[in-house]
Design a protein around this motif. Structure first.
Motif, PDB file in Angstrom:
ATOM      1  N   ASP A  18       0.846  -1.192   0.000  1.00 23.07           N
ATOM      2  CA  ASP A  18       0.000   0.000   0.000  1.00 23.07           C
ATOM      3  C   ASP A  18       0.879   1.238   0.000  1.00 23.07           C
ATOM      4  O   ASP A  18       1.741   1.383   0.885  1.00 23.07           O
ATOM      5  CB  ASP A  18      -0.884   0.031   1.242  1.00 23.07           C
ATOM      6  N   PRO A  19       0.701   2.158  -0.946  1.00 19.21           N
ATOM      7  CA  PRO A  19       1.427   3.421  -0.877  1.00 19.21           C
ATOM      8  C   PRO A  19       1.030   4.182   0.389  1.00 19.21           C
ATOM      9  O   PRO A  19      -0.152   4.225   0.754  1.00 19.21           O
ATOM     10  CB  PRO A  19       0.972   4.168  -2.131  1.00 19.21           C
ATOM     11  N   VAL A  20       1.999   4.762   1.071  1.00 16.76           N
ATOM     12  CA  VAL A  20       1.733   5.463   2.329  1.00 16.76           C
ATOM     13  C   VAL A  20       2.465   6.799   2.343  1.00 16.76           C
ATOM     14  O   VAL A  20       3.386   7.037   1.556  1.00 16.76           O
ATOM     15  CB  VAL A  20       2.146   4.621   3.551  1.00 16.76           C
ATOM     16  N   THR A  21       2.035   7.651   3.268  1.00 19.26           N
ATOM     17  CA  THR A  21       2.650   8.967   3.448  1.00 19.26           C
ATOM     18  C   THR A  21       3.447   8.968   4.741  1.00 19.26           C
ATOM     19  O   THR A  21       2.910   8.605   5.795  1.00 19.26           O
ATOM     20  CB  THR A  21       1.575  10.059   3.509  1.00 19.26           C
ATOM     21  N   PRO A  22       4.708   9.363   4.704  1.00 20.29           N
ATOM     22  CA  PRO A  22       5.505   9.384   5.937  1.00 20.29           C
ATOM     23  C   PRO A  22       4.955  10.394   6.933  1.00 20.29           C
ATOM     24  O   PRO A  22       4.314  11.383   6.571  1.00 20.29           O
ATOM     25  CB  PRO A  22       6.901   9.794   5.460  1.00 20.29           C
ATOM     26  N   ALA A  23       5.242  10.157   8.195  1.00 20.57           N
ATOM     27  CA  ALA A  23       4.890  11.115   9.233  1.00 20.57           C
ATOM     28  C   ALA A  23       5.710  12.398   9.048  1.00 20.57           C
ATOM     29  O   ALA A  23       6.818  12.378   8.511  1.00 20.57           O
ATOM     30  CB  ALA A  23       5.165  10.522  10.615  1.00 20.57           C
ATOM     31  N   GLN A  67       7.278   6.642  -4.048  1.00 18.09           N
ATOM     32  CA  GLN A  67       6.691   6.887  -2.734  1.00 18.09           C
ATOM     33  C   GLN A  67       6.833   5.627  -1.883  1.00 18.09           C
ATOM     34  O   GLN A  67       6.985   4.521  -2.414  1.00 18.09           O
ATOM     35  CB  GLN A  67       5.234   7.316  -2.832  1.00 18.09           C
ATOM     36  N   PRO A  68       6.797   5.789  -0.562  1.00 20.36           N
ATOM     37  CA  PRO A  68       6.977   4.625   0.313  1.00 20.36           C
ATOM     38  C   PRO A  68       5.845   3.618   0.171  1.00 20.36           C
ATOM     39  O   PRO A  68       4.697   3.970  -0.124  1.00 20.36           O
ATOM     40  CB  PRO A  68       6.981   5.253   1.716  1.00 20.36           C
ATOM     41  N   ARG A  89       4.571   0.254  11.391  1.00 17.94           N
ATOM     42  CA  ARG A  89       5.284   1.485  11.727  1.00 17.94           C
ATOM     43  C   ARG A  89       6.545   1.637  10.876  1.00 17.94           C
ATOM     44  O   ARG A  89       7.532   2.249  11.281  1.00 17.94           O
ATOM     45  CB  ARG A  89       5.656   1.522  13.207  1.00 17.94           C
ATOM     46  N   GLY A  90       6.475   1.035   9.704  1.00 18.16           N
ATOM     47  CA  GLY A  90       7.597   1.135   8.783  1.00 18.16           C
ATOM     48  C   GLY A  90       7.105   0.975   7.362  1.00 18.16           C
ATOM     49  O   GLY A  90       5.936   0.695   7.120  1.00 18.16           O
ATOM     50  N   PHE A  91       8.014   1.194   6.424  1.00 14.11           N
ATOM     51  CA  PHE A  91       7.683   0.994   5.014  1.00 14.11           C
ATOM     52  C   PHE A  91       8.963   0.753   4.227  1.00 14.11           C
ATOM     53  O   PHE A  91      10.079   0.980   4.715  1.00 14.11           O
ATOM     54  CB  PHE A  91       6.903   2.172   4.434  1.00 14.11           C
ATOM     55  N   LEU A  92       8.800   0.265   3.017  1.00 14.10           N
ATOM     56  CA  LEU A  92       9.906   0.153   2.075  1.00 14.10           C
ATOM     57  C   LEU A  92      10.082   1.517   1.422  1.00 14.10           C
ATOM     58  O   LEU A  92       9.173   2.018   0.763  1.00 14.10           O
ATOM     59  CB  LEU A  92       9.604  -0.921   1.034  1.00 14.10           C
ATOM     60  N   PHE A  93      11.251   2.109   1.618  1.00 15.68           N
ATOM     61  CA  PHE A  93      11.487   3.474   1.141  1.00 15.68           C
ATOM     62  C   PHE A  93      12.169   3.500  -0.221  1.00 15.68           C
ATOM     63  O   PHE A  93      11.850   4.326  -1.067  1.00 15.68           O
ATOM     64  CB  PHE A  93      12.327   4.237   2.171  1.00 15.68           C
ATOM     65  N   ALA A  94      13.142   2.609  -0.438  1.00 12.99           N
ATOM     66  CA  ALA A  94      13.915   2.671  -1.677  1.00 12.99           C
ATOM     67  C   ALA A  94      14.545   1.317  -1.947  1.00 12.99           C
ATOM     68  O   ALA A  94      14.721   0.495  -1.050  1.00 12.99           O
ATOM     69  CB  ALA A  94      14.997   3.749  -1.581  1.00 12.99           C
ATOM     70  N   GLN A  95      14.887   1.097  -3.220  1.00 13.30           N
ATOM     71  CA  GLN A  95      15.647  -0.075  -3.630  1.00 13.30           C
ATOM     72  C   GLN A  95      16.823   0.365  -4.488  1.00 13.30           C
ATOM     73  O   GLN A  95      16.753   1.380  -5.199  1.00 13.30           O
ATOM     74  CB  GLN A  95      14.772  -1.059  -4.421  1.00 13.30           C
ATOM     75  N   SER A 111       8.352   5.369  11.168  1.00 10.26           N
ATOM     76  CA  SER A 111       8.105   6.409  10.162  1.00 10.26           C
ATOM     77  C   SER A 111       6.644   6.824  10.046  1.00 10.26           C
ATOM     78  O   SER A 111       6.280   7.545   9.123  1.00 10.26           O
ATOM     79  CB  SER A 111       8.611   5.934   8.796  1.00 10.26           C
ATOM     80  N   GLY A 112       5.791   6.370  10.986  1.00 13.80           N
ATOM     81  CA  GLY A 112       4.410   6.823  10.989  1.00 13.80           C
ATOM     82  C   GLY A 112       3.400   5.713  10.788  1.00 13.80           C
ATOM     83  O   GLY A 112       3.756   4.560  10.519  1.00 13.80           O
TER      84      GLY A 112
END
Length: 449
Positions: A18-23, A67-68, A89-95, A111-112
């Protein structure tokens, strides 16, 4: 090396994340940047301002994920199936790819909120971030396949937690991993009877993490790889004297790389019943039960793959765990002893004799391995070690004791020191002891490597 961004995860499709928005944090104070890890992926040249922009405010890295993404998974938690978890409380940010050409992930902790946060606030305490730095630095030095703490930024919020004095300071952490695909990702797909999703994920993992093509036998080949990698990880835990604390199936990476450190500890001696988590009241994940726990988790992967594969080849793959563990433990212990392997039978006999002697004697593990490096046991180790001493006489050192580390004292990482390092930060905002400890750990790693 130059930064080499990737977007491989997007090929799986939006049914996996799921695309998410950082805190948005009130502060972003850089507390730790791992330039050694950053150099492996071409990011060591970032200025501190750029570092904070990417790893505190999560501005996308050019060419990587736009996007995360919060990954979807289920899992057994203390052997109770939970279909309501995921990246909470985390996400995949980059590869990106590293210097060895491997696909790597930058993932977050604290991270939110995400769709899987449930009743949590999506935040990480600063103490939790400091503890993860210490765990990953120590494990890397001791030869354990582990995630690497990439960044820690203090975020200026007051958090309330039931397991530490509150209010307490907040942080956001970034870790560098060889993938974030957990056994629980496969379990979720099996839960929904998603055969196409299982085949897609199996092909993805084989291609990007094991360098193999898809095919009719893909599920059993995948399982065989995971069996071998996780057995090695379990063996490395034992040689390091490490207790992860929460070996749930959603915490087992299919690449066999340990990650996500919560209530971890290092056992002072070879104590099979030693536990890390106060809530592990039955000792399910005690030091001596970790190989069993990890094998149980891998069985859940096999059960999930049963939806797209025949049972017999999956069972055959699972049967490889015990021999892979035995080989891995011998290799890891001999490495820490600083001697060269001989043959499988001799190495296993020595390992078993050493485990018995360590258990019976209660000798501190750090002291033992420090003094025994190179294969020479001093007289301070008693009669319990007579067999070990005899068998070690047939082994050749793999490295001389010529590093300055061997002129000092063993570098350990036990709970009293962890609390002392945190107290310096909590009471005086003094980060010097933590920096000194990281330097000491890295010196040990150089001496062992």
């Amino acid at each position: 090396m130059a930064f080499a961004p990737q977007q491989a995860i997007l090929a799986l499709g939006d049914g996996f994340y799921d695309p998410v928005t950082p805190a948005t944090f009130p502060q972003t104070i850089l507390r730790y940047r791992n330039d050694r890890a950053a150099a492996s992926v071409g990011l060591e040249g970032l200025s501190d301002a750029e570092w904070i922009a990417h790893f505190g405010r999560f501005e996308p890295l050019p060419g990587s994920l736009p996007q995360p993404l919060a990954l979807r998974y289920h899992g057994h938690q203390f052997r109770v199936y939970n279909p309501e978890i995921g990246d909470g409380r985390g996400f995949l940010f980059a590869q990106m790819t590293d210097t060895g050409g491997r696909l790597m992930d930058l993932g977050t902790k604290g991270s939110g909120r995400t769709p899987y946060s449930r009743f949590g606030d999506g935040r990480l305490t600063l103490k939790g971030g400091v503890r993860e730095i210490l765990a990953t630095e120590m494990l890397e030095a001791l030869g354990v396949e582990t995630s690497r703490t990439f960044s820690l930024i203090e975020t200026g919020e007051s958090l309330h937690r039931g397991d530490e004095p509150s209010p307490t300071r907040s942080s956001v952490l970034v870790r560098l991993n060889h993938g974030h695909i957990r056994i629980g990702v496969f379990q979720r797909l099996a839960y929904f009877q998603d055969e196409d999703g299982l085949r897609t994920l199996t092909a993805y993992v084989l291609r990007h993490y094991f360098g193999e093509p898809d095919g009719p036998d893909a599920p059993q080949r995948l399982l065989a790889h995971v069996v071998a990698r996780t057995a090695r990880m379990a063996a490395q835990f034992m040689a390091a004297g490490f207790v992860h604390g929460v070996l749930n199936s959603d915490n087992i990476n299919v690449t066999g790389e340990s990650f996500d450190y919560g209530p971890w500890r290092f056992t002072p001696s070879w104590a099979p019943h030693f536990i890390a988590a106060y809530f592990d009241q039955n000792g399910l994940y005690a030091f001596g039960r970790q190989p069993e726990a990890i094998y149980w988790d891998v069985m859940q992967l096999a059960i999930s793959l049963r939806l797209i594969a025949e049972e017999a080849p999956l069972i055959e793959a699972l049967e490889g765990f015990a021999p892979a563990y035995q080989q891995g433990e011998a290799e890891a212990i001999l490495w820490r002893l600083g001697v060269q392997p001989r043959d499988a039978a001799s190495d296993r006999t020595l390992t078993e004799a050493l485990e018995k002697a360590l258990h019976q004697s209660g000798v501190p593990l750090d002291l033992f391995y420090f003094n025994a490096f190179g294969g020479q046991l001093s007289d301070q180790f008693g009669s319990e070690f007579d067999e070990v001493r005899s068998r070690l006489s047939d082994y050749r050192p793999r490295k001389a004791r010529d590093h300055a580390y061997w002129q000092g004292s063993p570098c350990g990482m036990h709970i009293d020191e962890v609390e002392s390092l945190w107290s310096a930060i909590a009471d005086r905002d003094d980060w010097a002891p933590l920096s000194a400890k990281i330097s000491a750990i890295r010196r040990m790693g150089e001496a062992l490597a």
